[in-house]
Design a protein around this motif. Structure first.
Motif, PDB file in Angstrom:
ATOM      1  N   TRP A 105     -43.236  23.294  32.422  1.00  0.00           N
ATOM      2  CA  TRP A 105     -42.409  25.143  32.580  1.00  0.00           C
ATOM      3  C   TRP A 105     -42.887  24.351  30.594  1.00  0.00           C
ATOM      4  O   TRP A 105     -42.587  24.081  30.516  1.00  0.00           O
ATOM      5  CB  TRP A 105     -41.463  24.666  32.903  1.00  0.00           C
ATOM      6  N   TYR A 149     -46.209  19.019  44.268  1.00  0.00           N
ATOM      7  CA  TYR A 149     -44.713  18.791  43.213  1.00  0.00           C
ATOM      8  C   TYR A 149     -43.785  19.181  43.798  1.00  0.00           C
ATOM      9  O   TYR A 149     -43.363  20.509  44.330  1.00  0.00           O
ATOM     10  CB  TYR A 149     -45.126  19.710  41.943  1.00  0.00           C
ATOM     11  N   TYR A 175     -44.392  22.944  46.224  1.00  0.00           N
ATOM     12  CA  TYR A 175     -45.785  23.494  45.319  1.00  0.00           C
ATOM     13  C   TYR A 175     -46.433  22.573  45.715  1.00  0.00           C
ATOM     14  O   TYR A 175     -46.634  21.745  46.107  1.00  0.00           O
ATOM     15  CB  TYR A 175     -45.231  23.847  44.254  1.00  0.00           C
ATOM     16  N   LEU A 214     -46.460  28.264  46.733  1.00  0.00           N
ATOM     17  CA  LEU A 214     -44.993  27.884  46.788  1.00  0.00           C
ATOM     18  C   LEU A 214     -44.735  27.550  48.072  1.00  0.00           C
ATOM     19  O   LEU A 214     -44.635  27.921  49.162  1.00  0.00           O
ATOM     20  CB  LEU A 214     -43.063  28.732  47.017  1.00  0.00           C
ATOM     21  N   ASN A 262     -36.071  26.010  52.468  1.00  0.00           N
ATOM     22  CA  ASN A 262     -36.282  26.852  53.340  1.00  0.00           C
ATOM     23  C   ASN A 262     -37.828  26.881  52.655  1.00  0.00           C
ATOM     24  O   ASN A 262     -37.974  26.948  52.071  1.00  0.00           O
ATOM     25  CB  ASN A 262     -35.953  28.043  52.234  1.00  0.00           C
ATOM     26  N   ASN A 296     -37.354  23.339  44.820  1.00  0.00           N
ATOM     27  CA  ASN A 296     -38.557  23.786  45.459  1.00  0.00           C
ATOM     28  C   ASN A 296     -39.619  22.927  45.393  1.00  0.00           C
ATOM     29  O   ASN A 296     -39.833  21.842  44.270  1.00  0.00           O
ATOM     30  CB  ASN A 296     -39.041  25.023  45.073  1.00  0.00           C
ATOM     31  N   SER A 312     -29.127  22.272  45.807  1.00  0.00           N
ATOM     32  CA  SER A 312     -30.169  22.710  46.309  1.00  0.00           C
ATOM     33  C   SER A 312     -31.047  23.469  45.267  1.00  0.00           C
ATOM     34  O   SER A 312     -32.210  23.666  46.146  1.00  0.00           O
ATOM     35  CB  SER A 312     -29.318  23.401  47.577  1.00  0.00           C
ATOM     36  N   TYR A 313     -31.146  23.328  44.160  1.00  0.00           N
ATOM     37  CA  TYR A 313     -32.047  23.677  43.369  1.00  0.00           C
ATOM     38  C   TYR A 313     -33.198  22.791  43.384  1.00  0.00           C
ATOM     39  O   TYR A 313     -34.160  23.271  42.159  1.00  0.00           O
ATOM     40  CB  TYR A 313     -31.437  24.380  42.205  1.00  0.00           C
ATOM     41  N   GLN A 342     -39.354  20.036  42.250  1.00  0.00           N
ATOM     42  CA  GLN A 342     -39.292  21.662  40.676  1.00  0.00           C
ATOM     43  C   GLN A 342     -38.223  21.476  40.930  1.00  0.00           C
ATOM     44  O   GLN A 342     -37.692  22.101  42.139  1.00  0.00           O
ATOM     45  CB  GLN A 342     -39.867  23.156  40.347  1.00  0.00           C
ATOM     46  N   THR A 352     -34.239  23.746  39.567  1.00  0.00           N
ATOM     47  CA  THR A 352     -33.853  24.859  39.333  1.00  0.00           C
ATOM     48  C   THR A 352     -32.539  24.719  38.177  1.00  0.00           C
ATOM     49  O   THR A 352     -32.194  26.535  38.226  1.00  0.00           O
ATOM     50  CB  THR A 352     -34.612  26.324  39.483  1.00  0.00           C
ATOM     51  N   GLN A 361     -40.959  28.822  52.937  1.00  0.00           N
ATOM     52  CA  GLN A 361     -41.490  30.221  52.182  1.00  0.00           C
ATOM     53  C   GLN A 361     -41.691  30.770  53.513  1.00  0.00           C
ATOM     54  O   GLN A 361     -43.437  30.401  54.352  1.00  0.00           O
ATOM     55  CB  GLN A 361     -42.088  29.821  50.850  1.00  0.00           C
ATOM     56  N   PRO A 403     -36.572  24.807  34.208  1.00  0.00           N
ATOM     57  CA  PRO A 403     -36.930  23.737  35.213  1.00  0.00           C
ATOM     58  C   PRO A 403     -37.801  22.877  34.870  1.00  0.00           C
ATOM     59  O   PRO A 403     -38.387  22.716  33.489  1.00  0.00           O
ATOM     60  CB  PRO A 403     -37.965  25.366  35.723  1.00  0.00           C
ATOM     61  N   SER A 437     -30.446  30.671  45.219  1.00  0.00           N
ATOM     62  CA  SER A 437     -31.259  29.942  44.252  1.00  0.00           C
ATOM     63  C   SER A 437     -32.718  30.344  42.995  1.00  0.00           C
ATOM     64  O   SER A 437     -33.086  31.745  43.821  1.00  0.00           O
ATOM     65  CB  SER A 437     -31.855  28.453  44.833  1.00  0.00           C
ATOM     66  N   ASN A 438     -33.273  29.938  42.878  1.00  0.00           N
ATOM     67  CA  ASN A 438     -33.785  30.706  42.655  1.00  0.00           C
ATOM     68  C   ASN A 438     -36.124  29.356  42.253  1.00  0.00           C
ATOM     69  O   ASN A 438     -35.698  28.221  41.484  1.00  0.00           O
ATOM     70  CB  ASN A 438     -34.099  30.735  40.916  1.00  0.00           C
ATOM     71  N   TYR A 452     -38.327  26.467  49.313  1.00  0.00           N
ATOM     72  CA  TYR A 452     -37.856  26.847  48.498  1.00  0.00           C
ATOM     73  C   TYR A 452     -35.929  26.495  48.640  1.00  0.00           C
ATOM     74  O   TYR A 452     -35.873  26.484  49.560  1.00  0.00           O
ATOM     75  CB  TYR A 452     -37.502  28.540  48.338  1.00  0.00           C
ATOM     76  N   GLY A 453     -35.053  26.094  47.649  1.00  0.00           N
ATOM     77  CA  GLY A 453     -33.872  26.237  47.843  1.00  0.00           C
ATOM     78  C   GLY A 453     -33.911  24.644  48.229  1.00  0.00           C
ATOM     79  O   GLY A 453     -32.678  24.606  50.012  1.00  0.00           O
TER      80      GLY A 453
END
Lengths: 120, 104
Positions: free
Chosen positions: A47, B86, B35, B45, B52, B33, B30-31, B88, B90, B54, B94, A104-105, B48-49
């Motif tokens: 990033w 990967y 990929y 993606l 979850n 993700n 839980s941030y 990640q 956030t 996608q 990131p 979240s993001n 996420y979280g």
């Protein structure tokens, strides 16, 4: 369909400049924060920069701080990355990425990428 | 925040269950993700979280974990799953793990 298309990559000399653009479509661009992520040859994802939906706040990785500038034009639904004082180690594929911010993001979707090569 | 994935690469057969681990240098709640990156394609993606799925991602992919320890599981590996994966975080600026290459 949500789509991000980068352009502006190419060959630059060390110490030179280049400007990347990213055209967004299929969503309300002005509602989303955006990012640039790069991948150097044989390396993982890194990033490098973030901008809020309004464009008022930006953030950078230490590796590019002071040399790269992220900006956006919400009227043109476009994201930019102005790269200056380029180094050989900036050689990479640069991805434009939308950031979704809910509980979240996360980054989705990603553009196809634009190759930047820094070499003399 | 440093993210460490293991293994760096693995070889598996179609139909195998595959698990990839990602550890964070500090708690990220839980941030987290996940990929998938196929050669020559845009990263995609998957999760996420932390857990979850996608929309549009096959249900054979699942994620779990919180705090500092996370896993991505592919329940039954398919030929199109040959890729690099990967994680990640956030939680703040990131950062990505170094990637796990899955070879069929």
């Amino acid at each position: 369909e949500v789509e991000l298309v980068e352009s502006g990559g190419g060959l630059a000399q060390p110490g030179g400049s280049l400007r990347l653009s990213c055209a967004a479509s299929g969503f309300t661009f002005s509602n989303y924060a955006m990012n640039w992520v790069r991948q150097a040859p044989g390396k993982g994802l890194e990033w490098i920069s973030y901008i809020t939906a309004s464009g008022r706040t930006t953030n950078y990785a230490d590796s590019v701080k002071g040399r790269f500038t992220i900006s956006r034009d919400n009227a043109k639904e476009s994201l930019y990355l102005q790269m200056q004082s380029l180094r050989v180690e900036d050689t990479a594929i640069y991805y434009c990425v939308r950031e979704v911010q809910l509980q979240s993001n996360w980054f989705d979707p990603w553009g196809q990428g634009s190759l930047v090569t820094v070499s003399s | 925040i440093q993210m460490t994935q293991s293994p760096s690469s693995l070889s598996a057969s179609v139909g195998d269950r595959v698990t990839i681990t990602c550890r964070a240098g500090q708690s990220i709640n839980s941030y987290l993700n996940w990929y998938q990156h196929r050669s020559g394609k845009a990263p995609k993606l998957l999760i996420y979280g932390a857990s979850n799925l996608q929309s549009g991602v096959p249900s054979r992919f699942s994620g779990s974990g919180s705090g500092t320890h996370f896993t991505l599981t592919i329940s039954s590996l398919q030929p199109e799953d040959f890729a690099t994966y990967y994680c990640q975080q956030t939680y703040n600026n990131p950062t990505f793990g170094q990637g796990t290459t899955v070879e069929i």
